[in-house]
Design a protein around this motif. Structure first.
Motif, PDB file in Angstrom:
ATOM      1  N   THR A   1      23.492  22.631 -18.346  1.00  0.00           N
ATOM      2  CA  THR A   1      24.781  23.266 -18.617  1.00  0.00           C
ATOM      3  C   THR A   1      24.589  24.555 -19.402  1.00  0.00           C
ATOM      4  O   THR A   1      23.586  24.737 -20.099  1.00  0.00           O
ATOM      5  N   SER A   2      25.605  25.457 -19.272  1.00  0.00           N
ATOM      6  CA  SER A   2      25.598  26.712 -20.017  1.00  0.00           C
ATOM      7  C   SER A   2      27.043  27.109 -20.299  1.00  0.00           C
ATOM      8  O   SER A   2      27.947  26.815 -19.501  1.00  0.00           O
ATOM      9  N   HIS A   3      27.263  27.782 -21.424  1.00  0.00           N
ATOM     10  CA  HIS A   3      28.628  28.077 -21.883  1.00  0.00           C
ATOM     11  C   HIS A   3      28.842  29.585 -21.993  1.00  0.00           C
ATOM     12  O   HIS A   3      27.946  30.333 -22.411  1.00  0.00           O
ATOM     13  N   THR A   4      30.057  30.026 -21.667  1.00  0.00           N
ATOM     14  CA  THR A   4      30.469  31.423 -21.793  1.00  0.00           C
ATOM     15  C   THR A   4      31.842  31.474 -22.442  1.00  0.00           C
ATOM     16  O   THR A   4      32.779  30.802 -21.984  1.00  0.00           O
ATOM     17  N   VAL A   5      31.969  32.283 -23.494  1.00  0.00           N
ATOM     18  CA  VAL A   5      33.247  32.457 -24.177  1.00  0.00           C
ATOM     19  C   VAL A   5      33.918  33.709 -23.608  1.00  0.00           C
ATOM     20  O   VAL A   5      33.389  34.819 -23.718  1.00  0.00           O
ATOM     21  N   LEU A   6      35.088  33.532 -22.998  1.00  0.00           N
ATOM     22  CA  LEU A   6      35.825  34.641 -22.393  1.00  0.00           C
ATOM     23  C   LEU A   6      36.937  35.089 -23.334  1.00  0.00           C
ATOM     24  O   LEU A   6      37.708  34.265 -23.850  1.00  0.00           O
ATOM     25  N   THR A   7      37.017  36.421 -23.544  1.00  0.00           N
ATOM     26  CA  THR A   7      38.070  37.014 -24.372  1.00  0.00           C
ATOM     27  C   THR A   7      38.843  38.002 -23.517  1.00  0.00           C
ATOM     28  O   THR A   7      38.287  38.999 -23.054  1.00  0.00           O
ATOM     29  N   VAL A   8      40.117  37.731 -23.324  1.00  0.00           N
ATOM     30  CA  VAL A   8      41.001  38.599 -22.538  1.00  0.00           C
ATOM     31  C   VAL A   8      41.942  39.307 -23.495  1.00  0.00           C
ATOM     32  O   VAL A   8      42.588  38.678 -24.337  1.00  0.00           O
ATOM     33  N   THR A   9      42.023  40.633 -23.393  1.00  0.00           N
ATOM     34  CA  THR A   9      42.862  41.447 -24.266  1.00  0.00           C
ATOM     35  C   THR A   9      43.909  42.175 -23.429  1.00  0.00           C
ATOM     36  O   THR A   9      43.732  42.354 -22.222  1.00  0.00           O
ATOM     37  N   PRO A  10      45.007  42.598 -24.073  1.00  0.00           N
ATOM     38  CA  PRO A  10      46.027  43.358 -23.330  1.00  0.00           C
ATOM     39  C   PRO A  10      45.435  44.633 -22.760  1.00  0.00           C
ATOM     40  O   PRO A  10      44.556  45.258 -23.348  1.00  0.00           O
ATOM     41  N   LYS A  11      45.929  45.012 -21.608  1.00  0.00           N
ATOM     42  CA  LYS A  11      45.405  46.193 -20.927  1.00  0.00           C
ATOM     43  C   LYS A  11      45.856  47.444 -21.653  1.00  0.00           C
ATOM     44  O   LYS A  11      47.019  47.595 -22.023  1.00  0.00           O
ATOM     45  N   VAL A  12      44.907  48.368 -21.861  1.00  0.00           N
ATOM     46  CA  VAL A  12      45.206  49.628 -22.529  1.00  0.00           C
ATOM     47  C   VAL A  12      45.938  50.534 -21.550  1.00  0.00           C
ATOM     48  O   VAL A  12      45.521  50.703 -20.403  1.00  0.00           O
ATOM     49  N   ALA A  13      47.039  51.112 -22.037  1.00  0.00           N
ATOM     50  CA  ALA A  13      47.816  51.992 -21.167  1.00  0.00           C
ATOM     51  C   ALA A  13      47.017  53.240 -20.841  1.00  0.00           C
ATOM     52  O   ALA A  13      46.384  53.856 -21.697  1.00  0.00           O
ATOM     53  N   SER A  14      47.053  53.626 -19.609  1.00  0.00           N
ATOM     54  CA  SER A  14      46.346  54.816 -19.148  1.00  0.00           C
ATOM     55  C   SER A  14      47.278  55.676 -18.334  1.00  0.00           C
ATOM     56  O   SER A  14      48.170  55.187 -17.654  1.00  0.00           O
ATOM     57  N   VAL A  15      47.059  56.991 -18.409  1.00  0.00           N
ATOM     58  CA  VAL A  15      47.884  57.951 -17.676  1.00  0.00           C
ATOM     59  C   VAL A  15      47.194  58.279 -16.370  1.00  0.00           C
ATOM     60  O   VAL A  15      46.048  58.722 -16.350  1.00  0.00           O
TER      61      VAL A  15
END
Length: 255
Positions: free
Chosen positions: A144-158
């Protein structure tokens, strides 16, 4: 009789030793080796992006139909991992739950790959993802192997579309030209007003205007008087020629 009993005891002991040796030889000769599963410890993504959950494994045994892969998820609040994906000869994506319709199999057992893609990541996907690989007879090691996922709000882009670029290139020059014309119209008035306030007052301007008008009127009166005197002188000159000598006079000019 005693000799017979002793011979039976010796034979039973040899049989036990022989059986133990046979079991030891079979265990050593069996192709059992450890399996190693690796994944990145951390992954970062923005909301709405697709995330590749990487999982690779190494095994001395060639993957067969008995090989299986399981992906599980545990939220940051803790609790027991929940299996949401299974692979065994073919992929079995989640039929319900949080990840329904958002998991795609990207693995290749022949190349030691067991990765999956998580589509449309959301803030609720933050947590620990565990990849488990089993490839009998390799069952020992770190399956087995583990991965910690971090999802952040999308940065606004023009992002400029073709219409936006056209508007920028048309409106910006027009605005600059308009500002230039307005500045050109306003600046001379400001300079004239500043010059007037700095060097002379409205009273001085009025006196100069009145003095100039007075000089103009004086010149006009002089000119009119001179013209009248010249006319009278000419009339007197010609009249003197026709008059008798005793009545002739001299007309003097007043100019």
């Amino acid at each position: 009789m005693p000799w017979t009993r002793t011979r039976q005891r010796i034979g039973a002991g040899d049989l036990a030793v022989h059986s133990l040796c046979l079991m030891l030889v079979c265990f050593v000769a069996s192709p059992v080796s450890p399996i190693t599963v690796t994944s990145p410890p951390e992954l970062h993504a923005s909301r709405g992006e697709s995330v590749l959950l990487v999982c690779t494994f190494s095994s001395t045994s060639r993957p067969t139909s008995r090989m299986s892969v399981d992906w599980s998820y545990r939220p940051p609040s803790g609790g027991a991992p929940q299996t949401f994906f299974h692979f065994s000869s073919k992929a079995f994506p989640p039929a319900d739950g949080q990840f329904q319709g958002r998991v795609r199999w990207q693995g290749s057992p022949a190349r030691g790959e067991a990765s999956v893609t998580l589509l449309n990541a959301s803030l609720a996907d933050n947590g620990t993802f565990t990849c488990s690989v089993r490839n009998p007879p390799d069952v020992h090691g770190s399956p087995t192997s583990h991965t910690v996922l971090t999802v952040t709000p999308k940065v606004a882009s023009v992002r400029f579309s073709d219409v936006g670029v056209l508007l920028v290139f048309v409106l910006l020059p027009s605005a600059l030209v308009t500002l230039g014309l307005i500045a050109r119209m306003c600046c001379p008035q400001k300079e004239h007003s500043h010059h007037s306030k700095a060097y002379r007052s409205p009273i001085e301007v009025t006196e100069e205007d009145e003095y100039a008008a007075w000089q103009m009127r004086t010149k006009m009166r002089k000119k009119i008087c001179c013209d009248l005197d010249k006319t009278e002188w000419e009339e007197g000159y010609y009249s003197q020629k026709t008059r008798p000598p005793g009545e002739q006079g001299v007309a003097e000019s007043q100019c």
